[in-house]
Design an enzyme around this catalytic site. Structure first.
Site, mmCIF file in Angstrom:
data_model
loop_
_atom_site.group_PDB
_atom_site.id
_atom_site.type_symbol
_atom_site.label_atom_id
_atom_site.label_comp_id
_atom_site.label_asym_id
_atom_site.label_seq_id
_atom_site.Cartn_x
_atom_site.Cartn_y
_atom_site.Cartn_z
ATOM 1 N N HIS A 1 -0.934 12.035 -9.111
ATOM 2 C CA HIS A 1 -0.875 10.824 -8.297
ATOM 3 C C HIS A 1 0.588 10.463 -8.123
ATOM 4 O O HIS A 1 1.321 10.280 -9.091
ATOM 5 C CB HIS A 1 -1.629 9.669 -8.946
ATOM 6 C CG HIS A 1 -1.645 8.431 -8.101
ATOM 7 N ND1 HIS A 1 -2.629 8.181 -7.157
ATOM 8 C CD2 HIS A 1 -0.778 7.390 -8.028
ATOM 9 C CE1 HIS A 1 -2.372 7.038 -6.553
ATOM 10 N NE2 HIS A 1 -1.256 6.536 -7.061
ATOM 11 N N CYS A 2 1.023 10.340 -6.877
ATOM 12 C CA CYS A 2 2.428 10.080 -6.577
ATOM 13 C C CYS A 2 2.593 8.644 -6.105
ATOM 14 O O CYS A 2 2.018 8.245 -5.088
ATOM 15 C CB CYS A 2 2.934 11.049 -5.501
ATOM 16 S SG CYS A 2 4.672 10.791 -5.077
ATOM 17 N N ILE A 3 3.377 7.854 -6.854
ATOM 18 C CA ILE A 3 3.562 6.453 -6.479
ATOM 19 C C ILE A 3 4.411 6.316 -5.219
ATOM 20 O O ILE A 3 4.357 5.281 -4.549
ATOM 21 C CB ILE A 3 4.210 5.672 -7.637
ATOM 22 C CG1 ILE A 3 5.560 6.285 -8.025
ATOM 23 C CG2 ILE A 3 3.277 5.612 -8.835
ATOM 24 C CD1 ILE A 3 6.295 5.499 -9.087
#
Length: 412
Positions: A185-187
C-alpha cells in the site's frame, strides 16, 4: 548564510528521515545501521515516550496521538497525495518562472515533458483499479496465477472478505479489500500497488526519478553560469582549485542570488537518490519475479529455514485437485514442483495436515534450493506487468541450468 544553513540542514534531515523510513524495513537492511535507526525511530523512541506518558498522564496523550496516527496510517485519505502535489507544484513555481527566459527552445520542451509526466502517471496510479477482488471478478483472479504451494496454498480464506484468497493476493487493512498480486500500500498514491496499476506505479517512479535528477542538474548548471559571471576562473568541477571551504561558500553565494531556484534544485538533487533507490529496488523485485509482500514472506521463510522449522517434499506430476479451491491456470507456463511447509516444533508436518505432495518431508535449509514459481525471467516478468492477460509459452523444456539460475536469482 545563517538562513541558508538552516534550510540546507532541514532538507538534509528530511531526506535522511525519508530514506530511513522507506528502506529501514527491508529484510536486506535489517541488520545494518539503517535497520537499527529505523527501529530506534519507529519502535524504541515511541515506546520510551509511551512509558513516560503512562507515568505522567496515564496514557491520555498517547491515546489521542494513537487515534490520529491510526487514522493517518491505516485509513485512506489524500493527505500525503496533497502534500506530494504541493511539494512538486510549489517547487516548480519557485524554480521555473525565474529561469524560463534563460532556457533554449529544446530545453523548454524537455522541461515541460519532465514536469508533466509525473502528474500524468500519478493520476493513473491513483485512479486505476489496483486489482480489487470482488464477487464478480473472483473467479478471474483465481485463475490469473497458479498456487505455488509455498507462499500461497489453495483453500485459504480471507477472514474479512469471506472468500477464497487467489494466489499472490493480500487483504489490505487500509483499503479494506483484497488486492490481486498485492505489492504494497503506497501512501503517495493513496492506494495499493497491485496487478492493475503496478505498471503505472513503475512509470511514476521512473518519471519522478528523471524529474528530480533533471531538475537538480539543470539548476546546478544555471547557478554555475550565474556564478561564473562574477568569478570568472571558478569551475564547479574543480573544487580543489580554490579549496573546499571557498568552493562551498561560492555555491552558497550562488544559491542566495536565486534562493527559489537554489533551494528547489538542491531539494531535487537530494531527493533524486531516494527515488532512484526505490525505483532500483522495485525493478530488482521485478527481476526476481516477486513483490514486496512476497519478499517479506520469503524473509520469514528464511528465518524458519535457519531455525530448522521449514520442510519440503515433491509435488506429484499427476495429482487430483479441487477445482474450486485450485482452478487450472492456463496462462502461466509452470506448475509447482515442491510443497513448502513450516511447523512450530521442528518436526515434519503431521500426516493429517491437508497438504499436497508425496514422499517424505525433508528439511529445507536454504532459499536458493527453492524455485520461485512466479519468476519467468526478466523479460517475461516485465510482460506480465505491462501486458495484461498475456499467455506465456510452456516452460517444460527449460534446461536445468536456467532453472537453477532463476532459483538462485529469486532468493538472493
Amino acid at each position: 548564510m545563517v538562513s541558508l544553513r538552516w534550510v540546507l540542514a532541514f532538507i538534509l534531515l528530511v531526506s535522511f528521515a525519508v530514506f530511513i523510513t522507506f528502506f529501514g524495513r527491508l529484510p536486506a537492511l535489517r541488520q545494518t545501521p539503517i535497520g537499527y535507526l529505523h527501529r530506534l525511530i519507529w519502535i524504541h523512541i515511541p515506546n520510551t515516550l509511551l512509558s513516560i506518558d503512562n507515568r505522567l498522564t496515564a496514557g491520555r496523550i498517547t491515546r489521542s496521538l494513537s487515534r490520529f496516527g491510526h487514522f493517518m496510517m491505516h485509513d485512506r485519505h489524500p493527505a500525503i497525495v496533497i502534500f506530494f502535489l504541493a511539494l512538486m507544484i510549489g517547487g516548480e513555481c519557485l524554480y521555473l518562472p525565474s529561469v524560463w527566459h534563460r532556457l533554449a527552445s529544446f530545453t523548454k520542451f524537455t522541461v515541460l515533458v519532465a514536469v508533466l509526466l509525473p502528474y500524468f502517471f500519478l493520476y493513473l496510479s491513483c485512479t486505476a483499479d489496483p486489482g480489487y477482488i470482488t464477487r464478480e471478478n473472483h473467479a478471474y483472479y483465481m485463475t490469473l496465477y497458479p498456487f505455488d504451494h509455498a507462499l500461497f496454498h489453495p483453500g485459504a480464506q480471507c477472514k474479512t472478505c469471506k472468500f477464497l484468497k487467489p494466489p499472490r493476493s493480500k487483504h489490505c487493512s487500509v483499503c479494506k479489500r483484497c488486492i490481486a498480486k498485492a505489492d504494497h500500500h503506497c501512501i503517495f498514491i493513496n492506494s495499493c500497488v497491485g496487478y492493475g496499476n503496478q505498471h503505472w506505479f513503475i512509470l511514476l517512479l521512473v518519471s519522478t526519478a528523471i524529474l528530480c535528477t533533471y531538475g537538480g542538474l539543470l539548476g546546478a548548471s544555471l547557478l554555475s553560469s550565474s556564478i561564473k559571471q562574477h568569478f570568472v576562473d571558478w569551475s564547479p568541477w574543480s573544487p580543489r582549485k580554490h579549496g573546499w571551504g571557498i568552493y562551498v561558500v561560492i555555491w552558497g553565494w550562488g544559491i542566495q542570488t536565486n534562493i527559489g531556484l537554489g533551494v528547489t534544485a538542491l531539494l531535487a538533487g537530494l531527493t533524486a537518490p531516494l527515488v532512484w533507490g526505490l525505483l532500483i529496488y522495485t525493478l530488482y523485485l521485478v527481476y526476481c519475479g516477486t513483490t514486496t509482500n512476497e519478499s517479506f514472506k520469503w524473509s520469514v521463510f528464511k528465518d524458519d529455514m535457519e531455525d530448522g522449522y521449514a520442510f519440503h517434499r515433491h509435488m506429484p506430476s499427476r495429482r487430483e485437485r479441487d477445482l474450486v479451491k485450485e482452478p487450472i491456470c492456463r496462462r502461466w507456463p509452470a506448475e509447482p514442483e515442491i510443497v513448502l511447509a513450516t511447523t512450530d516444533d521442528g518436526q515434519p508436518p503431521p500426516a493429517q495436515m491437508a497438504l499436497a505432495g508425496e514422499g517424505e518431508w525433508k528439511h529445507a535449509w536454504k532459499l536458493k534450493d527453492v524455485e520461485n514459481l512466479y519468476d519467468l525471467g526478466l523479460w517475461d516478468n516485465m510482460i506480465d506487468i505491462f501486458v495484461r492477460d498475456y499467455v506465456f509459452r510452456a516452460r517444460t523444456d527449460d534446461p536445468p541450468a536456467e532453472r537453477e539460475m532463476r532459483r538462485k536469482r529469486a532468493h538472493k
